[in-house]
Design a protein around this motif. Structure first.
Motif, PDB file in Angstrom:
ATOM      1  N   PHE A  11       0.917  -1.197   0.100  1.00 30.40           N
ATOM      2  CA  PHE A  11       0.192  -0.164   0.092  1.00 30.40           C
ATOM      3  C   PHE A  11       0.883   1.231   0.008  1.00 30.40           C
ATOM      4  O   PHE A  11       0.549   2.221  -0.804  1.00 30.40           O
ATOM      5  CB  PHE A  11      -0.820  -0.129   1.163  1.00 30.40           C
ATOM      6  N   PHE A  12       1.959   1.306   0.548  1.00 27.36           N
ATOM      7  CA  PHE A  12       2.619   2.446   0.825  1.00 27.36           C
ATOM      8  C   PHE A  12       4.180   2.466   0.358  1.00 27.36           C
ATOM      9  O   PHE A  12       4.600   3.622  -0.019  1.00 27.36           O
ATOM     10  CB  PHE A  12       2.881   2.715   2.460  1.00 27.36           C
ATOM     11  N   GLY A  13       4.850   1.463   0.010  1.00 27.67           N
ATOM     12  CA  GLY A  13       5.883   1.537  -0.570  1.00 27.67           C
ATOM     13  C   GLY A  13       7.199   1.407   0.532  1.00 27.67           C
ATOM     14  O   GLY A  13       7.969   0.723   0.542  1.00 27.67           O
ATOM     15  N   ASP A  14       7.014   2.523   1.313  1.00 31.77           N
ATOM     16  CA  ASP A  14       8.040   2.792   2.586  1.00 31.77           C
ATOM     17  C   ASP A  14       7.525   3.727   3.484  1.00 31.77           C
ATOM     18  O   ASP A  14       6.265   4.096   3.323  1.00 31.77           O
ATOM     19  CB  ASP A  14       9.281   3.396   1.810  1.00 31.77           C
ATOM     20  N   LYS A  15       8.123   3.564   4.540  1.00 35.73           N
ATOM     21  CA  LYS A  15       7.614   4.400   5.868  1.00 35.73           C
ATOM     22  C   LYS A  15       7.629   5.973   5.493  1.00 35.73           C
ATOM     23  O   LYS A  15       6.548   6.577   5.952  1.00 35.73           O
ATOM     24  CB  LYS A  15       8.373   4.315   7.058  1.00 35.73           C
ATOM     25  N   ASP A  16       8.286   6.664   4.552  1.00 44.33           N
ATOM     26  CA  ASP A  16       8.257   7.900   4.373  1.00 44.33           C
ATOM     27  C   ASP A  16       6.895   8.234   3.695  1.00 44.33           C
ATOM     28  O   ASP A  16       6.195   9.171   3.935  1.00 44.33           O
ATOM     29  CB  ASP A  16       9.282   8.464   3.468  1.00 44.33           C
ATOM     30  N   THR A  17       6.356   7.326   2.646  1.00 47.63           N
ATOM     31  CA  THR A  17       5.259   7.438   2.342  1.00 47.63           C
ATOM     32  C   THR A  17       3.807   7.283   2.768  1.00 47.63           C
ATOM     33  O   THR A  17       2.927   8.138   3.160  1.00 47.63           O
ATOM     34  CB  THR A  17       4.899   6.670   1.018  1.00 47.63           C
ATOM     35  N   PHE A  18       4.076   6.282   3.954  1.00 48.38           N
ATOM     36  CA  PHE A  18       3.175   6.045   5.024  1.00 48.38           C
ATOM     37  C   PHE A  18       3.050   7.499   5.729  1.00 48.38           C
ATOM     38  O   PHE A  18       1.941   7.790   6.299  1.00 48.38           O
ATOM     39  CB  PHE A  18       3.815   4.806   5.917  1.00 48.38           C
ATOM     40  N   LEU A  19       4.116   8.011   6.284  1.00 49.64           N
ATOM     41  CA  LEU A  19       4.020   9.396   7.197  1.00 49.64           C
ATOM     42  C   LEU A  19       3.550  10.419   6.272  1.00 49.64           C
ATOM     43  O   LEU A  19       2.785  11.015   6.937  1.00 49.64           O
ATOM     44  CB  LEU A  19       5.496   9.575   7.652  1.00 49.64           C
ATOM     45  N   GLU A  20       3.780  10.386   4.971  1.00 49.33           N
ATOM     46  CA  GLU A  20       3.266  11.530   4.346  1.00 49.33           C
ATOM     47  C   GLU A  20       1.570  11.160   4.125  1.00 49.33           C
ATOM     48  O   GLU A  20       1.078  12.314   4.276  1.00 49.33           O
ATOM     49  CB  GLU A  20       3.722  11.409   2.835  1.00 49.33           C
ATOM     50  N   ARG A  21       1.183   9.995   3.967  1.00 46.62           N
ATOM     51  CA  ARG A  21      -0.100   9.640   4.092  1.00 46.62           C
ATOM     52  C   ARG A  21      -0.849   9.998   5.357  1.00 46.62           C
ATOM     53  O   ARG A  21      -2.013  10.678   5.492  1.00 46.62           O
ATOM     54  CB  ARG A  21      -0.435   8.343   3.704  1.00 46.62           C
ATOM     55  N   LEU A  22      -0.122   9.984   6.440  1.00 47.36           N
ATOM     56  CA  LEU A  22      -0.695  10.053   7.756  1.00 47.36           C
ATOM     57  C   LEU A  22      -0.953  11.646   7.859  1.00 47.36           C
ATOM     58  O   LEU A  22      -1.866  12.021   8.529  1.00 47.36           O
ATOM     59  CB  LEU A  22       0.315   9.795   8.707  1.00 47.36           C
ATOM     60  N   MET A  23       0.182  12.323   7.423  1.00 50.65           N
ATOM     61  CA  MET A  23       0.163  13.781   7.489  1.00 50.65           C
ATOM     62  C   MET A  23      -1.117  14.392   6.797  1.00 50.65           C
ATOM     63  O   MET A  23      -1.868  15.149   7.220  1.00 50.65           O
ATOM     64  CB  MET A  23       1.209  14.570   7.050  1.00 50.65           C
ATOM     65  N   GLU A  24      -1.341  13.559   5.563  1.00 51.65           N
ATOM     66  CA  GLU A  24      -2.551  14.142   4.752  1.00 51.65           C
ATOM     67  C   GLU A  24      -3.940  13.818   5.483  1.00 51.65           C
ATOM     68  O   GLU A  24      -4.814  14.363   5.479  1.00 51.65           O
ATOM     69  CB  GLU A  24      -2.540  13.325   3.415  1.00 51.65           C
ATOM     70  N   LEU A  25      -3.810  12.620   6.063  1.00 55.75           N
ATOM     71  CA  LEU A  25      -5.144  12.218   6.816  1.00 55.75           C
ATOM     72  C   LEU A  25      -5.381  13.194   8.110  1.00 55.75           C
ATOM     73  O   LEU A  25      -6.330  13.571   8.546  1.00 55.75           O
ATOM     74  CB  LEU A  25      -4.978  10.820   7.356  1.00 55.75           C
ATOM     75  N   HIS A  26      -4.204  13.750   8.757  1.00 55.49           N
ATOM     76  CA  HIS A  26      -4.595  14.453   9.910  1.00 55.49           C
ATOM     77  C   HIS A  26      -4.890  16.025   9.387  1.00 55.49           C
ATOM     78  O   HIS A  26      -6.025  16.535  10.120  1.00 55.49           O
ATOM     79  CB  HIS A  26      -3.044  14.708  10.690  1.00 55.49           C
TER      80      HIS A  26
END
Length: 184
Positions: free
Chosen positions: A46-61
């Motif tokens: 789904f995310f490829g790597d942790k950086d992408t996951f963090l970016e998606r978390l920031m978008e969610l926030h």
């Protein structure tokens, strides 16, 4: 919503909760997988790597803060309804607190500043009314109080009683400062 959205959303919702409680240090991929009972490969799918996951978390926030804003706009004063909204949205507020604590990371700092713009836009009118001072003084004071709030609040202290005490303390400090200024 596709099944991919649902599955990636599961990872993001857990990540959001853990980030709110522990900051980014609590976001180990293996731990997320273990809690969800899923394989780590799903995370990478789904995310490829942790950086992408963090970016998606920031978008969610940002999405959650923008959805929360209209609920505060309709408030006329800082009262029990304001406190209730704060408590109901504890996770989002603690997420913002983690952004403050970890603002040395560019992504977190940018997200923090963006969400502060959203928050200030909705809090400004009610804060001015509550304090009974000019908009300029009110917003300067808001920023000081906001930063003090983020420095003090924890997941354990964040409750209605603590919030009421904090708000009253903040208002009394301003009143005291105004009284000292007037008597000088």
């Amino acid at each position: 919503m596709t099944s991919n959205d649902v599955s990636s959303g599961t990872w993001l919702n857990l990540g959001y909760k853990l980030f709110s409680e522990e900051g980014h240090e609590g976001l180990q991929i293996e731990r997320l997988a273990r809690i969800l009972g899923k394989n780590k490969s799903g995370f990478y799918h789904f995310f490829g790597d942790k950086d992408t996951f963090l970016e998606r978390l920031m978008e969610l926030h940002l999405e959650r803060e923008e959805a929360l804003a209209p609920k505060f706009i309709v408030l006329e004063k800082i009262d029990s309804q304001f406190i209730r909204l704060m408590v109901e949205n504890k996770e989002a507020i603690l997420f913002q607190t983690q952004l403050v604590k970890n603002r040395d990371l560019k992504l977190f700092q940018e997200t923090y500043h963006h969400t502060n713009q959203v928050i200030e836009g909705v809090v400004q009118s009610v804060w001015v009314k509550y304090l009974g001072v000019s908009e300029e003084v009110s917003m300067k004071y808001w920023r000081l109080i906001r930063d003090t709030f983020y420095a003090r609040v924890t997941s354990k202290t964040f409750n209605q009683e603590w919030l009421l005490d904090f708000i009253e303390e903040a208002k009394s400090i301003l009143s005291e400062a105004q009284n000292n200024s007037a008597s000088s």
